[in-house]
Design a protein around this motif. Structure first.
Motif, mmCIF file in Angstrom:
data_model
loop_
_atom_site.group_PDB
_atom_site.id
_atom_site.type_symbol
_atom_site.label_atom_id
_atom_site.label_comp_id
_atom_site.label_asym_id
_atom_site.label_seq_id
_atom_site.Cartn_x
_atom_site.Cartn_y
_atom_site.Cartn_z
ATOM 1 N N ILE A 58 -0.860 2.975 16.699
ATOM 2 C CA ILE A 58 -1.801 4.022 17.107
ATOM 3 C C ILE A 58 -3.073 3.966 16.277
ATOM 4 C CG2 ILE A 58 -2.145 6.525 17.252
ATOM 5 C CD1 ILE A 58 0.881 6.775 17.747
ATOM 6 N N LEU A 59 -2.917 3.784 14.962
ATOM 7 C CA LEU A 59 -4.070 3.838 14.051
ATOM 8 C C LEU A 59 -5.054 2.693 14.292
ATOM 9 C CD1 LEU A 59 -2.281 4.829 10.725
ATOM 10 C CD2 LEU A 59 -3.720 6.281 12.173
ATOM 11 N N ILE A 60 -4.559 1.502 14.661
ATOM 12 C CA ILE A 60 -5.470 0.376 14.831
ATOM 13 C C ILE A 60 -6.388 0.562 16.037
ATOM 14 C CG2 ILE A 60 -3.960 -1.284 13.695
ATOM 15 C CD1 ILE A 60 -3.073 -2.278 16.415
ATOM 16 N N ARG A 61 -6.096 1.509 16.898
ATOM 17 C CA ARG A 61 -6.943 1.779 18.052
ATOM 18 C C ARG A 61 -8.000 2.837 17.744
ATOM 19 N NH1 ARG A 61 -1.937 0.474 20.073
ATOM 20 N NH2 ARG A 61 -1.896 -0.914 21.887
ATOM 21 N N ARG A 62 -7.968 3.375 16.542
ATOM 22 C CA ARG A 62 -8.894 4.438 16.182
ATOM 23 C C ARG A 62 -9.905 3.970 15.146
ATOM 24 N NH1 ARG A 62 -5.025 9.831 15.625
ATOM 25 N NH2 ARG A 62 -4.212 9.797 17.773
ATOM 26 N N HIS A 63 -11.047 4.618 15.124
ATOM 27 C CA HIS A 63 -12.041 4.339 14.105
ATOM 28 C C HIS A 63 -11.604 4.981 12.795
ATOM 29 C CE1 HIS A 63 -14.779 2.635 17.024
ATOM 30 N NE2 HIS A 63 -14.666 3.719 17.792
ATOM 31 N N GLY A 64 -12.210 4.529 11.714
ATOM 32 C CA GLY A 64 -11.884 5.103 10.422
ATOM 33 C C GLY A 64 -11.045 4.166 9.571
ATOM 34 N N THR A 65 -10.656 4.665 8.403
ATOM 35 C CA THR A 65 -9.979 3.825 7.416
ATOM 36 C C THR A 65 -8.476 4.049 7.365
ATOM 37 O OG1 THR A 65 -10.322 5.484 5.663
ATOM 38 C CG2 THR A 65 -12.064 3.836 5.992
ATOM 39 N N ALA A 66 -7.932 4.923 8.208
ATOM 40 C CA ALA A 66 -6.506 5.241 8.129
ATOM 41 C C ALA A 66 -5.634 4.010 8.342
ATOM 42 C CB ALA A 66 -6.158 6.322 9.153
ATOM 43 N N LYS A 67 -6.059 3.099 9.211
ATOM 44 C CA LYS A 67 -5.248 1.911 9.491
ATOM 45 C C LYS A 67 -5.141 1.004 8.275
ATOM 46 C CE LYS A 67 -9.312 0.012 11.894
ATOM 47 N NZ LYS A 67 -9.980 1.317 12.053
ATOM 48 N N ILE A 68 -6.207 0.928 7.456
ATOM 49 C CA ILE A 68 -6.167 0.128 6.238
ATOM 50 C C ILE A 68 -5.324 0.819 5.173
ATOM 51 C CG2 ILE A 68 -7.543 -0.889 4.390
ATOM 52 C CD1 ILE A 68 -7.842 -2.332 6.981
ATOM 53 N N ARG A 69 -5.479 2.119 5.044
ATOM 54 C CA ARG A 69 -4.694 2.873 4.065
ATOM 55 C C ARG A 69 -3.200 2.787 4.385
ATOM 56 N NH1 ARG A 69 -8.136 6.374 1.147
ATOM 57 N NH2 ARG A 69 -10.216 6.536 2.076
ATOM 58 N N PHE A 70 -2.874 2.896 5.671
ATOM 59 C CA PHE A 70 -1.460 2.854 6.049
ATOM 60 C C PHE A 70 -0.886 1.462 5.827
ATOM 61 C CE2 PHE A 70 2.168 2.584 8.930
ATOM 62 C CZ PHE A 70 2.834 3.759 8.613
ATOM 63 N N ALA A 71 -1.667 0.415 6.103
ATOM 64 C CA ALA A 71 -1.194 -0.958 5.890
ATOM 65 C C ALA A 71 -0.899 -1.196 4.414
ATOM 66 C CB ALA A 71 -2.233 -1.957 6.397
ATOM 67 N N ARG A 72 -1.760 -0.680 3.541
ATOM 68 C CA ARG A 72 -1.533 -0.849 2.103
ATOM 69 C C ARG A 72 -0.261 -0.115 1.676
ATOM 70 N NH1 ARG A 72 -5.968 0.327 -2.633
ATOM 71 N NH2 ARG A 72 -5.686 2.482 -1.946
ATOM 72 N N PHE A 73 -0.059 1.088 2.209
ATOM 73 C CA PHE A 73 1.157 1.845 1.922
ATOM 74 C C PHE A 73 2.391 1.098 2.427
ATOM 75 C CE2 PHE A 73 4.202 5.042 3.632
ATOM 76 C CZ PHE A 73 4.694 5.497 2.413
ATOM 77 N N PHE A 74 2.286 0.496 3.609
ATOM 78 C CA PHE A 74 3.413 -0.246 4.174
ATOM 79 C C PHE A 74 3.839 -1.383 3.248
ATOM 80 C CE2 PHE A 74 4.777 -4.058 6.446
ATOM 81 C CZ PHE A 74 5.932 -3.601 7.072
ATOM 82 N N TRP A 75 2.887 -2.200 2.800
ATOM 83 C CA TRP A 75 3.223 -3.358 1.969
ATOM 84 C C TRP A 75 3.735 -2.938 0.597
ATOM 85 C CZ3 TRP A 75 4.333 -7.290 4.559
ATOM 86 C CH2 TRP A 75 3.574 -7.741 5.637
ATOM 87 N N ALA A 76 3.190 -1.856 0.040
ATOM 88 C CA ALA A 76 3.670 -1.361 -1.246
ATOM 89 C C ALA A 76 5.136 -0.932 -1.135
ATOM 90 C CB ALA A 76 2.799 -0.195 -1.720
#
Length: 311
Positions: A58-76
């Motif tokens: 869902i996040l990758i279809r939206r503007h903003g930085t949430a998709k990058i923040r969530f990806a970093r959280f996922f890998w951590a």
């Protein structure tokens, strides 16, 4: 442009390294315990991936930085599930930004790191706000390819006729405010050295006349060199022989390597974030590549020689 993670041939059994790549196995009960640990970790990572895929889709279809923040959280979180502690030294140069910030003059960051294992992805992915650049073959891999696409990975190939399109993709991402991560060795290694960096990887940071012809000019960027070394295994320093535990290269299969990694109780990766440098300070792309390689190589060498018990 060369692909980002083509791998070299691994050591053979004659090299005497296979003995070091799995935990000691003295009793069958302990062996069963290690296998149970690996199965639990693999299962939890698969479950976490399934849970996280929905929000990220869902996040990758939206503007903003949430998709990058969530990806970093996922890998951590993947690192936590693996029992892999990540120690970070230095200050992060990159941040979260959007297209408007880049238009105002803020510089995206291109992170440049050494590469020895698939573990580099969760390690640096959990630390850096970045988009990966990876070889095109990964897009077709089961599960891994899906994860890469959800992480908005830019896929590159060795075909010269695709270079312009790939540079355009990177330019568009930088203009949108994304940071990029490059592994410019062009291959993963055994972790004992850092191979020379291929200057072609730096085309988006320092485009030449051929890249600029008929294409939008990438925004001005900063480059942050990053050194990554796996330096603790079950609380003990990692020497040259045990470094093969972490390394994934050559013709190694991914699944058996993940299984072996999952059996160890604890591991540590150290990441050094070096001060950023300005590509405009270098006359040529080759000079830039050599300068960044020297920084990453010296940082990795210092980490390999560091035997302080600061885990």
């Amino acid at each position: 442009m060369h692909d980002a993670i083509t791998r070299r041939r691994p050591p053979t059994d004659d090299d005497g390294l296979e003995h070091w790549t799995a935990p000691p196995c003295h009793k069958s009960g302990r062996r069963m315990g290690r296998h149970a640990r690996a199965a639990r970790r693999v299962g939890l990572i698969c479950l976490w991936t399934l849970i996280a895929s929905g929000p990220q889709a869902i996040l990758i279809r939206r503007h903003g930085t949430a998709k990058i923040r969530f990806a970093r959280f996922f890998w951590a979180k993947v690192c936590v599930l693996l029992g892999l502690h990540v120690q970070v030294r230095g200050t992060l140069a990159g941040t979260f930004r959007d297209r408007r910030a880049v238009a105002r003059g803020e510089r995206p960051v291109i992170f440049v790191a050494n590469h020895s294992s698939w573990l580099d992805i969760p390690v640096v992915g959990g630390v850096l706000p970045t988009v990966f650049v990876a070889k095109s073959e990964i897009a077709g891999w089961p599960i891994i390819g899906t994860l890469a696409r959800l992480g908005r990975t830019i896929f590159v190939s060795r075909q010269r006729n695709n270079t312009g399109r790939e540079l355009q993709d990177m330019t568009d991402r930088l203009a949108d405010g994304d940071n990029l991560l490059l592994f410019p060795e062009g291959t993963s290694t055994d972790g004992s050295r850092v191979l020379p960096f291929l200057s072609s990887f730096f085309a988006v940071a320092k485009p030449g006349r051929l890249e600029q012809a008929g294409a939008p000019v990438p925004p001005k960027v900063l480059i942050q060199p990053v050194s990554v070394v796996y330096d603790r295994l079950e609380g003990l320093p990692v020497g040259r022989a045990r470094r093969s535990v972490f390394s994934w290269y050559g013709d190694m299969d991914l699944a058996p390597h993940i299984w072996k990694i999952g059996q160890w109780r604890s591991m540590r990766a150290s990441v050094v974030l070096h001060p950023p440098i300005d590509p405009e300070q270098f006359r040529t792309r080759k000079e830039l590549a050599n300068a960044v390689h020297r920084i990453v190589n010296e940082g990795a060498a210092e980490l390999r020689q560091d035997r302080r018990d600061d885990a």
